[in-house]
Structures are given as C-alpha cells and as structure tokens.
Scaffold this motif. Sequence first.
Motif, PDB file in Angstrom:
ATOM      1  N   ALA A  73       0.840  -1.213   0.000  1.00  0.00           N
ATOM      2  CA  ALA A  73       0.000   0.000   0.000  1.00  0.00           C
ATOM      3  C   ALA A  73       0.868   1.254   0.000  1.00  0.00           C
ATOM      4  O   ALA A  73       0.539   2.249  -0.643  1.00  0.00           O
ATOM      5  N   SER A  74       2.012   1.189   0.695  1.00  0.00           N
ATOM      6  CA  SER A  74       2.883   2.371   0.794  1.00  0.00           C
ATOM      7  C   SER A  74       3.508   2.758  -0.546  1.00  0.00           C
ATOM      8  O   SER A  74       4.031   3.852  -0.697  1.00  0.00           O
ATOM      9  N   GLU A  75       3.454   1.854  -1.532  1.00  0.00           N
ATOM     10  CA  GLU A  75       4.025   2.157  -2.853  1.00  0.00           C
ATOM     11  C   GLU A  75       3.043   2.905  -3.750  1.00  0.00           C
ATOM     12  O   GLU A  75       3.416   3.365  -4.825  1.00  0.00           O
ATOM     13  N   LEU A  76       1.767   3.007  -3.332  1.00  0.00           N
ATOM     14  CA  LEU A  76       0.746   3.598  -4.219  1.00  0.00           C
ATOM     15  C   LEU A  76       0.950   5.110  -4.380  1.00  0.00           C
ATOM     16  O   LEU A  76       1.290   5.812  -3.432  1.00  0.00           O
ATOM     17  N   ASP A  77       0.691   5.586  -5.612  1.00  0.00           N
ATOM     18  CA  ASP A  77       0.757   7.027  -5.901  1.00  0.00           C
ATOM     19  C   ASP A  77      -0.632   7.651  -5.901  1.00  0.00           C
ATOM     20  O   ASP A  77      -0.773   8.864  -5.845  1.00  0.00           O
ATOM     21  N   LEU A  78      -1.657   6.805  -6.073  1.00  0.00           N
ATOM     22  CA  LEU A  78      -3.003   7.341  -6.287  1.00  0.00           C
ATOM     23  C   LEU A  78      -4.049   6.275  -5.981  1.00  0.00           C
ATOM     24  O   LEU A  78      -3.844   5.098  -6.305  1.00  0.00           O
ATOM     25  N   ILE A  79      -5.162   6.708  -5.374  1.00  0.00           N
ATOM     26  CA  ILE A  79      -6.332   5.823  -5.193  1.00  0.00           C
ATOM     27  C   ILE A  79      -7.542   6.547  -5.783  1.00  0.00           C
ATOM     28  O   ILE A  79      -7.845   7.677  -5.395  1.00  0.00           O
ATOM     29  N   VAL A  80      -8.204   5.910  -6.747  1.00  0.00           N
ATOM     30  CA  VAL A  80      -9.442   6.470  -7.307  1.00  0.00           C
ATOM     31  C   VAL A  80     -10.555   5.469  -7.032  1.00  0.00           C
ATOM     32  O   VAL A  80     -10.427   4.290  -7.380  1.00  0.00           O
ATOM     33  N   LEU A  81     -11.626   5.944  -6.403  1.00  0.00           N
ATOM     34  CA  LEU A  81     -12.691   5.033  -5.977  1.00  0.00           C
ATOM     35  C   LEU A  81     -14.035   5.490  -6.556  1.00  0.00           C
ATOM     36  O   LEU A  81     -14.476   6.608  -6.303  1.00  0.00           O
ATOM     37  N   GLY A  82     -14.639   4.631  -7.354  1.00  0.00           N
ATOM     38  CA  GLY A  82     -15.967   4.922  -7.909  1.00  0.00           C
ATOM     39  C   GLY A  82     -17.028   4.484  -6.924  1.00  0.00           C
ATOM     40  O   GLY A  82     -17.042   3.321  -6.505  1.00  0.00           O
TER      41      GLY A  82
END
Length: 324
Positions: A73-82
């Motif tokens: 999770a710490s590697e993520l740059d972005l979270i987009v949630l529909g």
Amino acid sequence: MAQIYARITGTGSALPERVVTNADLEKIVETSDEWIRTRTGIQRRHIAAEGQTTGDLATEAAQRALEAAGVKASELDLIVLGTTTPDIIFPSTACLVQHRLGANGCAAFDVNAACSGFVYALGIADKFIRSGQSRKVLVIGAETLTRMVDWSERETCVLFGDGAGAVVLEASGEPGIYATLLHADGGFKHLLYNPVGVSAGFTDEPNHGVRINMSGREVFKVAVKTLDSLVDETLQAAGMEASQIDWLIPHQANLRIIEATAKRLEMPMEQVIVTVHEHANTSSGSVPLALDYAVRSGKVQRGQNLLLEAFGGGFTWASALLRY
Ligand code: COA
C-alpha cells in the motif's frame, strides 16, 4: 519517448456474507422468482450487514488486489474510488480506505458516475499513468446500494446488491489499456436518480426520503442503444475489430442488456462474463467484481483482450479496451 501503458497487475473483490434469494424477496413484496429471473437474470444478491460500509468492502477488495499484484500500500501514488454510496459525505471513501490500507500521503479521491463509477475511475487512472504522473494506482468500485433501496417497491428492490472490486494498475512499456471512453448526458437525469443530497432534498425524516427513482423500461431502451454505439466507438478508438476481443466484461444490471451488447459484437455468450445472477446490480462494484471472478476462475488469461463497459444514472456510460 516510449509509450507508457497502464497494466492491470492484480485484481480483488469483496461481497457481504448475507445472501438474499429471489424466494426471500417473494416474502416481502409481490413478486416471483420466475418474474425476476426472466426479466433480469438475477437469482440472488449479497446485502451488507448492519454497520458494514462501502469503505469496509472497498478495503477488503483493495487488500486482495494489492496482494495479487505483490504491491505494498505504501508504494501507491493514487487511489481512485468509484461510488455513489460513500460512507460519509466527507472525507471521501478513497481517503478512508487509504488510511486503513496505510497508503497515507498519496492522492485519493472518489468519482461519482453512478453505475459507470469504476470504469470512469479506471479511465482517470489510465490518464495519470500515461502522463507519467503516477506509476502504481489502486482503482476501486464499491457500493452499498441496498442502503438506498425502498424494500416495499418491487420495481426496484429486486434489482440491486452490494459489493466491491478493485484493480492495481502499474506503468509498463507493454499494453495495457489501449483506450478508455467516458461519456455523460445529464439530460436523462429524470429516468434514474436519487432526489436526496446535502444541498437539495435533505429532510429530517428518518431515512431523509432517500430512494432510487427509476423508469425501468426507458432506462432499458436507452442503455441498449447507447451501449451499441459505445462498443463501436471503443473498437475504433483502439483500432481493433470485434473478432480480436477475447472477453466482454459488461456492467451487470440485466442479462437481456448484456445479451444485446454481445449480439452487437457477434460474440457468443461463452465469451461474456456474467455474474448478474449471483450479484444483481452492484453499481460501481459490478464490473470489477466480474473481472475478479473472471481472473480467479481462470477464464481470463494473461495476454487476452478485454472489453469493459458500463452504463448508469446521469446518464453516464464508459468503456475500456485492454490487454490483460
Ligand atoms: N415482480 C413482479 N412484477 C413486477 C415487478 C416485480 N419485481 N416489477 C415490476 N413488475 C410488473 C410491473 O408492475 C408491470 O406490470 P403491469 O404490466 O401490470 O403494469 C410488469 O411487471 C411489466 O413491467 P415492465 O416495466 O414492462 O417490465 P420490463 O420487462 O421492462 O422489466 C425491468 C422491468 C426493470 C426489469 C427492466 O425494464 C430493466 O431491467 N430496466 C433497466 C433497469 C436497469 O438496468 N437499471 C439500472 C441501470 S444501471
């Protein structure tokens, strides 16, 4: 400079434990298993437990997708949630999920495009990766739509269910997503909407008047026609023929709408992922739930071409053509 593509490196999904069959619904409204099955293809749906939220389902689906991708999770740059059914008005459900995953610091936001929410989110994430802005993105579609269902209204209560799905997208020199298309026409609001929000319609009533208003027959007609032109437009945008598509992964609202789209593509139903009988319409959850089922059941294989499409309130409609 070499083209950057967004590739799906992991999928995951989550469903509430409680299953409600058509026979169960026969006990609360004047309906029949036969009517629901022949009109929609739906046999059962999962319903969130009291206190179980969109964010709970989204977090579970996201954890499975991260694990499948081997991404922390710490590697993520972005979270987009529909989603159309966020846990609370703010912070966004994407922010709530981000904190629970331990991805604090990356960009996170929700997209409300009704049932097209996940495919919209995927289209946005694809642009972030193609532009070089992000390298590892979590895209989620999650809903607890049954929270806004009026259980005394047989026209709508039989159609919906709860659930979530997620994918991890990573930047790659290999395709990847070839094309995504996002559309909306707010002129169709009156055919499918929930009249209650913060700035309009909010009352002191116990349920605030929250309910899905739908003109089923009209929605059906526009959906079939719109999806017909969407699949043509998507093939054109990707420079592909229908015969190059290995799997159609459609929004799971109604089996008859799905069959009409497959017919347009001259695709046998054996190449169409169908989960509507098990999940009913989970709105933004529907396409990623179907995708995760297709991957985990071994139907979809690496290197195959997938056409994802969705249609929902707004109206909104969206598609993605990608190599898995
Ligand atoms: N059980 C039994 N009868 C029902 C019923 C139910 N759950 N819901 C409606 N009916 C009745 C209607 O009252 C109507 O009765 P009438 O002929 O006496 O007036 C009859 O069934 C037929 O209704 P109709 O609207 O013509 O049925 P339909 O074949 O169009 O199917 C839907 C109804 C809602 C299943 C269908 O129109 C549909 O799926 N539309 C799209 C909805 C959708 O996908 N929404 C989400 C988009 S993302």
